[in-house]
Design a protein around this motif. Structure first.
Motif, PDB file in Angstrom:
ATOM      1  N   MET A  81      40.105  26.814  24.003  1.00 20.62           N
ATOM      2  CA  MET A  81      41.146  26.825  23.026  1.00 20.62           C
ATOM      3  C   MET A  81      40.561  25.541  21.860  1.00 20.62           C
ATOM      4  N   MET A  82      39.930  24.483  22.437  1.00 26.45           N
ATOM      5  CA  MET A  82      39.399  23.562  21.569  1.00 26.45           C
ATOM      6  C   MET A  82      38.159  23.877  21.056  1.00 26.45           C
ATOM      7  N   GLY A  83      37.426  24.850  21.521  1.00 28.09           N
ATOM      8  CA  GLY A  83      36.072  25.077  20.689  1.00 28.09           C
ATOM      9  C   GLY A  83      34.876  25.034  21.602  1.00 28.09           C
ATOM     10  N   ARG A  84      35.076  24.022  22.870  1.00 27.99           N
ATOM     11  CA  ARG A  84      34.053  23.789  23.568  1.00 27.99           C
ATOM     12  C   ARG A  84      33.254  25.031  24.349  1.00 27.99           C
ATOM     13  N   ASP A  85      31.991  25.319  24.309  1.00 28.25           N
ATOM     14  CA  ASP A  85      31.503  26.429  24.978  1.00 28.25           C
ATOM     15  C   ASP A  85      31.899  26.538  26.335  1.00 28.25           C
ATOM     16  N   THR A  86      32.491  27.482  27.061  1.00 31.66           N
ATOM     17  CA  THR A  86      33.309  27.512  28.393  1.00 31.66           C
ATOM     18  C   THR A  86      33.303  28.738  29.120  1.00 31.66           C
ATOM     19  N   PHE A  87      33.078  28.781  30.142  1.00 31.25           N
ATOM     20  CA  PHE A  87      33.324  29.997  31.016  1.00 31.25           C
ATOM     21  C   PHE A  87      35.014  29.959  31.484  1.00 31.25           C
ATOM     22  N   VAL A  88      35.468  30.968  31.672  1.00 33.64           N
ATOM     23  CA  VAL A  88      36.919  30.895  31.826  1.00 33.64           C
ATOM     24  C   VAL A  88      36.841  31.973  33.312  1.00 33.64           C
ATOM     25  N   LEU A  89      37.229  31.406  34.423  1.00 34.64           N
ATOM     26  CA  LEU A  89      37.153  32.181  35.541  1.00 34.64           C
ATOM     27  C   LEU A  89      38.475  32.995  35.922  1.00 34.64           C
ATOM     28  N   SER A  90      38.711  34.069  34.906  1.00 37.73           N
ATOM     29  CA  SER A  90      39.883  34.849  34.904  1.00 37.73           C
ATOM     30  C   SER A  90      39.645  35.823  36.113  1.00 37.73           C
ATOM     31  N   GLY A  91      40.470  36.681  36.450  1.00 32.90           N
ATOM     32  CA  GLY A  91      40.532  37.632  37.525  1.00 32.90           C
ATOM     33  C   GLY A  91      39.113  38.574  37.452  1.00 32.90           C
ATOM     34  N   ASP A  92      38.799  39.188  36.165  1.00 31.29           N
ATOM     35  CA  ASP A  92      37.864  39.961  36.224  1.00 31.29           C
ATOM     36  C   ASP A  92      36.374  39.442  36.257  1.00 31.29           C
ATOM     37  N   LEU A 116      28.212  30.439  26.857  1.00 29.49           N
ATOM     38  CA  LEU A 116      28.883  30.552  28.074  1.00 29.49           C
ATOM     39  C   LEU A 116      30.118  31.484  27.712  1.00 29.49           C
ATOM     40  N   ASN A 117      30.551  31.172  26.493  1.00 31.71           N
ATOM     41  CA  ASN A 117      31.865  31.992  25.867  1.00 31.71           C
ATOM     42  C   ASN A 117      31.404  33.450  25.981  1.00 31.71           C
ATOM     43  N   ASN A 118      30.357  33.769  25.492  1.00 31.76           N
ATOM     44  CA  ASN A 118      29.976  35.303  25.587  1.00 31.76           C
ATOM     45  C   ASN A 118      29.753  35.842  26.941  1.00 31.76           C
ATOM     46  N   ILE A 119      28.730  35.100  27.689  1.00 32.36           N
ATOM     47  CA  ILE A 119      28.650  35.502  28.914  1.00 32.36           C
ATOM     48  C   ILE A 119      29.994  35.808  29.918  1.00 32.36           C
ATOM     49  N   SER A 120      30.974  34.888  29.773  1.00 31.14           N
ATOM     50  CA  SER A 120      32.170  35.087  30.446  1.00 31.14           C
ATOM     51  C   SER A 120      32.764  36.100  30.009  1.00 31.14           C
ATOM     52  N   ARG A 121      32.791  36.617  28.775  1.00 27.93           N
ATOM     53  CA  ARG A 121      33.489  37.688  28.172  1.00 27.93           C
ATOM     54  C   ARG A 121      32.887  38.935  28.536  1.00 27.93           C
ATOM     55  N   THR A 122      31.509  38.870  28.679  1.00 32.66           N
ATOM     56  CA  THR A 122      30.429  40.225  28.888  1.00 32.66           C
ATOM     57  C   THR A 122      31.191  40.548  30.250  1.00 32.66           C
ATOM     58  N   LEU A 123      30.929  39.547  31.415  1.00 33.54           N
ATOM     59  CA  LEU A 123      31.279  39.448  32.682  1.00 33.54           C
ATOM     60  C   LEU A 123      32.811  40.370  32.978  1.00 33.54           C
TER      61      LEU A 123
END
Length: 230
Positions: free
Chosen positions: A161-172, A211-218
């Motif tokens: 949310m704050m704009g730091r490059d981040t992966f998010v370990l969501s369910g998918d 990492l944002n894009n990699i996380s979303r792509t996964l």
């Protein structure tokens, strides 16, 4: 573990091509200088919002958020860190917010954390901006240990949310990590989290992607539940 380009091809096929996939990518991350320039009150506000959204209707919290800002006096960390019993009672009686005592106390704890970080680093924002890009797991551990209710996906969502490059370990994202043999289950142990960090670092080195894009792509390579589109 497949290469990032192979996983991206899967996402492209599932979502209908480059334009469709690009439209689903998150906002670009901020630079370190941009992150350093953010006010610490916005960090406390983001932490509070993610804490109150957890397990609750996001749309309800969003609609009430101006009231939260007023009730917490703009989320100034130094001011909120000084809140005592009178302030706590005031907040728990304030209909402008969701009156959850544990979550209100977590906001107060996070205010004290941000004040301590600012004392050590000039501003808390500078601490978050200067943390090494290849050690998100370490930053998450600091937030979970020092802050209130910032473990799990909540801390990750604050960073995003704050704009730091981040992966998010969501369910998918976790399902894809399991499919690639990075972990065998939802990662919780230090060993599993280290494996997750290493996988993301490897994919970032291969692709030059955030990492944002990699996380979303996964996430998009295996599913797309609402939480994965954050």
């Amino acid at each position: 573990m497949r290469s990032y380009s192979e996983l991206r091809e899967i996402a492209l096929r599932r979502k209908g091509g480059e334009a469709a996939l690009a439209a689903l990518m998150p906002d670009p991350p901020l630079s370190a200088n941009e992150l350093s320039g953010l006010a610490d009150d916005r960090w406390l506000s983001a932490m509070a919002k993610c804490i109150f959204q957890a397990g609750f209707s996001w749309s309800v919290i969003e609609a009430k958020w101006p009231g939260f800002e007023e009730a917490f006096e703009g989320f100034d960390p130094a001011r909120v860190a000084r809140y005592g019993e009178v302030d706590l009672d005031r907040l728990l009686a304030d209909a402008r917010i969701v009156r959850n005592g544990a979550k209100v106390n977590a906001v107060l704890r996070n205010a004290r954390m941000l004040v301590d970080l600012a004392a050590a680093h000039g501003t808390a924002a500078r601490f978050f901006a200067q943390w090494p890009a290849d050690d998100q797991v370490g930053l998450m551990q600091v937030m979970a240990k020092t802050g209130g209710h910032l473990g799990g996906n909540t801390g990750q969502r604050v960073l995003r949310m704050m704009g730091r490059d981040t992966f998010v370990l969501s369910g998918d994202v976790v399902l894809r990590l399991i499919a690639e043999g990075v972990v065998a289950q939802v990662p919780k142990s230090q060993k599993d989290m280290a494996a997750v960090q290493a996988a993301f670092n490897d994919w970032a080195a291969q692709s030059g992607e955030s990492l944002n894009n990699i996380s979303r792509t996964l996430a998009l390579s295996i599913g797309a539940s609402p939480e994965d589109i954050f």
